[in-house]
Design a protein around this motif. Structure first.
Motif, PDB file in Angstrom:
ATOM      1  N   MET A  16       4.114 -13.421  -3.212  1.00 26.40           N
ATOM      2  CA  MET A  16       3.099 -12.661  -3.941  1.00 26.40           C
ATOM      3  C   MET A  16       3.519 -11.204  -4.087  1.00 26.40           C
ATOM      4  N   ILE A  17       4.081 -10.628  -3.034  1.00 20.92           N
ATOM      5  CA  ILE A  17       4.538  -9.237  -3.087  1.00 20.92           C
ATOM      6  C   ILE A  17       5.656  -9.098  -4.108  1.00 20.92           C
ATOM      7  N   ASP A  18       6.585 -10.064  -4.127  1.00 17.00           N
ATOM      8  CA  ASP A  18       7.693 -10.045  -5.081  1.00 17.00           C
ATOM      9  C   ASP A  18       7.169 -10.096  -6.520  1.00 17.00           C
ATOM     10  N   GLU A  19       6.182 -10.947  -6.768  1.00 15.87           N
ATOM     11  CA  GLU A  19       5.585 -11.033  -8.103  1.00 15.87           C
ATOM     12  C   GLU A  19       4.889  -9.723  -8.478  1.00 15.87           C
ATOM     13  N   GLU A  20       4.176  -9.126  -7.522  1.00 19.98           N
ATOM     14  CA  GLU A  20       3.487  -7.861  -7.800  1.00 19.98           C
ATOM     15  C   GLU A  20       4.482  -6.744  -8.094  1.00 19.98           C
ATOM     16  N   ILE A  21       5.613  -6.751  -7.392  1.00 22.17           N
ATOM     17  CA  ILE A  21       6.644  -5.739  -7.650  1.00 22.17           C
ATOM     18  C   ILE A  21       7.202  -5.921  -9.049  1.00 22.17           C
ATOM     19  N   ASP A  22       7.495  -7.173  -9.439  1.00 18.46           N
ATOM     20  CA  ASP A  22       7.987  -7.436 -10.795  1.00 18.46           C
ATOM     21  C   ASP A  22       6.976  -6.981 -11.846  1.00 18.46           C
ATOM     22  N   GLU A  23       5.705  -7.289 -11.614  1.00 25.12           N
ATOM     23  CA  GLU A  23       4.656  -6.865 -12.546  1.00 25.12           C
ATOM     24  C   GLU A  23       4.588  -5.344 -12.628  1.00 25.12           C
ATOM     25  N   ALA A  24       4.696  -4.689 -11.481  1.00 19.57           N
ATOM     26  CA  ALA A  24       4.618  -3.226 -11.450  1.00 19.57           C
ATOM     27  C   ALA A  24       5.788  -2.598 -12.192  1.00 19.57           C
ATOM     28  N   VAL A  25       6.993  -3.108 -11.953  1.00 25.35           N
ATOM     29  CA  VAL A  25       8.179  -2.560 -12.629  1.00 25.35           C
ATOM     30  C   VAL A  25       8.049  -2.749 -14.135  1.00 25.35           C
ATOM     31  N   ASP A  26       7.579  -3.924 -14.562  1.00 21.79           N
ATOM     32  CA  ASP A  26       7.407  -4.167 -15.995  1.00 21.79           C
ATOM     33  C   ASP A  26       6.343  -3.244 -16.579  1.00 21.79           C
ATOM     34  N   GLU A  27       5.259  -3.066 -15.862  1.00 23.59           N
ATOM     35  CA  GLU A  27       4.190  -2.198 -16.337  1.00 23.59           C
ATOM     36  C   GLU A  27       4.657  -0.745 -16.415  1.00 23.59           C
ATOM     37  N   ILE A  28       5.431  -0.310 -15.419  1.00 22.57           N
ATOM     38  CA  ILE A  28       5.970   1.060 -15.440  1.00 22.57           C
ATOM     39  C   ILE A  28       6.895   1.233 -16.636  1.00 22.57           C
ATOM     40  N   ALA A  29       7.804   0.266 -16.835  1.00 27.08           N
ATOM     41  CA  ALA A  29       8.736   0.345 -17.965  1.00 27.08           C
ATOM     42  C   ALA A  29       7.977   0.405 -19.288  1.00 27.08           C
ATOM     43  N   LYS A  30       6.952  -0.420 -19.413  1.00 26.80           N
ATOM     44  CA  LYS A  30       6.182  -0.443 -20.660  1.00 26.80           C
ATOM     45  C   LYS A  30       5.433   0.876 -20.864  1.00 26.80           C
ATOM     46  N   GLU A  31       4.779   1.383 -19.820  1.00 24.91           N
ATOM     47  CA  GLU A  31       4.023   2.633 -19.947  1.00 24.91           C
ATOM     48  C   GLU A  31       4.938   3.814 -20.283  1.00 24.91           C
ATOM     49  N   ASN A 133      -2.557   1.727  -8.068  1.00 26.49           N
ATOM     50  CA  ASN A 133      -3.516   0.712  -8.503  1.00 26.49           C
ATOM     51  C   ASN A 133      -3.230  -0.639  -7.862  1.00 26.49           C
ATOM     52  N   ILE A 134      -1.970  -0.992  -7.739  1.00 28.42           N
ATOM     53  CA  ILE A 134      -1.600  -2.267  -7.115  1.00 28.42           C
ATOM     54  C   ILE A 134      -1.946  -2.261  -5.635  1.00 28.42           C
ATOM     55  N   LEU A 135      -1.655  -1.175  -4.966  1.00 25.73           N
ATOM     56  CA  LEU A 135      -1.938  -1.097  -3.536  1.00 25.73           C
ATOM     57  C   LEU A 135      -3.438  -1.104  -3.231  1.00 25.73           C
ATOM     58  N   ASN A 136      -4.234  -0.624  -4.170  1.00 26.19           N
ATOM     59  CA  ASN A 136      -5.678  -0.557  -3.961  1.00 26.19           C
ATOM     60  C   ASN A 136      -6.422  -1.825  -4.390  1.00 26.19           C
ATOM     61  N   ARG A 137      -5.702  -2.853  -4.775  1.00 25.92           N
ATOM     62  CA  ARG A 137      -6.358  -4.108  -5.189  1.00 25.92           C
ATOM     63  C   ARG A 137      -6.998  -4.780  -4.023  1.00 25.92           C
TER      64      ARG A 137
END
Length: 137
Positions: A16-31, A133-137
């Motif tokens: 789950m942490i690995d998936e959240e990291i991938d999501e975060a990196v993608d979201e950062i790149a997109k933003e 935001n991810i850490l505060n979920r």
């Protein structure tokens, strides 16, 4: 069969942490790409060229029709990779505006947008916000 008690839960949590990291990196790149896109569009969001004076700075690039502005796009090109570009199918002259020629000074509206985001370290601000935001979920 014996094993380490709780290892399945630990491995599930790590996945789950690995998936959240991938999501975060993608979201950062997109933003960050969206921020670059917005700045690039702003660089080509000038007045109709008939009102520009040649002594003015190169930005914003004049837009009599808005075609150059409409040509600036964002595209996902891979995992955690986005591309901001001027679509040459929309505005074939975008390259000449960006790179210049013997008749006019280069106005690198894309390069300058990237440089601005990097120089202002806006990408760090964006990354911190997303990670928070991810850490505060």
């Amino acid at each position: 069969m014996g094993g380490i008690y709780g290892i399945d839960e630990v491995l599930r949590d790590l996945d789950m942490i690995d998936e959240e990291i991938d999501e975060a990196v993608d979201e950062i790149a997109k933003e960050v790409a969206v921020e670059i896109l917005d700045l690039a569009v702003n660089n080509v969001n000038g007045p109709d060229t008939k009102y520009l004076q040649y002594s003015e700075p190169p930005y914003p690039v004049g837009t009599p029709t808005g075609t150059l502005k409409r040509s600036v796009k964002l595209k996902k090109v891979g995992k955690n990779k986005y591309k901001v570009f001027a679509d040459m199918q929309v505005a074939r002259y975008a390259w000449w505006i960006h790179e210049g020629n013997k008749f006019m000074e280069a106005r690198p509206f894309l390069d300058d947008a990237v440089k601005n985001v990097m120089d202002t370290r806006k990408y760090i601000e964006i990354g911190n916000k997303i990670i928070e935001n991810i850490l505060n979920r």
